[in-house]
Design a protein around this motif. Structure first.
Motif, PDB file in Angstrom:
ATOM      1  N   HIS A 127      -0.859   0.859   3.118  1.00 25.05           N
ATOM      2  CA  HIS A 127       0.198   0.494   4.062  1.00 25.05           C
ATOM      3  C   HIS A 127       0.499   1.569   5.103  1.00 25.05           C
TER       4      HIS A 127
ATOM      5  N   THR B  11       4.679  -4.045  -2.789  1.00 24.91           N
ATOM      6  CA  THR B  11       5.354  -4.794  -1.731  1.00 24.91           C
ATOM      7  C   THR B  11       4.685  -4.593  -0.380  1.00 24.91           C
TER       8      THR B  11
ATOM      9  N   THR C 279       5.252  -2.307   1.717  1.00 23.47           N
ATOM     10  CA  THR C 279       6.204  -1.817   2.716  1.00 23.47           C
ATOM     11  C   THR C 279       6.382  -0.301   2.696  1.00 23.47           C
TER      12      THR C 279
END
Length: 217
Positions: free
Chosen positions: A83, A97, A99
């Motif tokens: 990410h 997630t 994020t």
């Protein structure tokens, strides 16, 4: 005669203690040696087209190594994206997630800082602002980053397949993120997943501020 007996008895006792100590040491060595090298080898099958092998360092960061091995065997990292990937710096992953704010349900880890430097290919644990906040996220260093030494816990280093790490799509977050298709421990003998097409590397301009940014999730 009595003095000779006492001397002989003392000598025998010392020899017996020495032999016992040697036997205890010998008994401890096989336990250490019985752990196969493959038990401390992390394998990441990446969407960039290949398999990355990572030598883990349990002597340096035993709790961090144990955490990553446990999550790996639970399938926690399978399908997780990279990410935060900065050219000339590092590729970060380990957040389900995607994020950068997530982690596992396990408690955070106490830091295990040591002297091993953040060289190319080093795998180190990401954390929040506090030192004892590492959980599941980790990053792989593209180029040496000595400013991170003794601030983030190094727990391994890439020993093969670094070209697949270099091919991870850049971005914060990347528009087309690369991912871990499967994470495994070499001792478990998992076969690579079905091959997929190699994703192209996306180029992105990175400012000096980005390069100097902390790796905090």
């Amino acid at each position: 005669m009595l003095s000779k007996f006492i001397v002989s008895f003392c000598a025998a006792a010392l020899m017996s203690t020495s032999v016992a100590a040697q036997e205890q040491a010998a008994a401890a060595e096989p336990a250490e040696a019985s752990v196969p090298a493959e038990e401390n080898m992390l394998i990441l099958d990446l969407s960039t087209g290949g398999r990355v092998t990572i030598q883990l360092y349990p002597q340096m960061a035993p709790n961090h190594v144990e955490r990553v091995k446990r999550l790996t065997r639970e399938g926690f990292y399978d399908g997780v994206i990279f990410h935060r990937v900065i050219e000339g710096f590092m590729a970060q992953t380990g957040d389900p997630t995607g994020t950068g704010t997530g982690g596992s349900e396990l408690p955070d880890l106490k830091a295990e800082f040591h002297n091993f430097p953040h060289l190319r290919g080093v795998v180190s644990m990401a954390r929040a602002e506090t030192e004892d906040s590492a959980n599941s996220q980790f990053f792989i260093v593209f180029y040496p980053r000595f400013a991170l030494d003794k601030k983030y816990t190094v727990f391994g280093r890439v020993s093969g397949g670094m070209q697949y790490v270099d091919a991870i799509n850049r971005g914060v977050p990347p528009s087309n993120p690369s991912r871990i298709l499967q994470a495994s421990i070499a001792a478990d003998g998992k076969a690579p997943p079905a091959p997929r097409s190699t994703a192209p590397v996306l180029e992105q301009e990175i400012s000096v501020d980005d390069l100097n940014a902390p790796i905090n999730p």
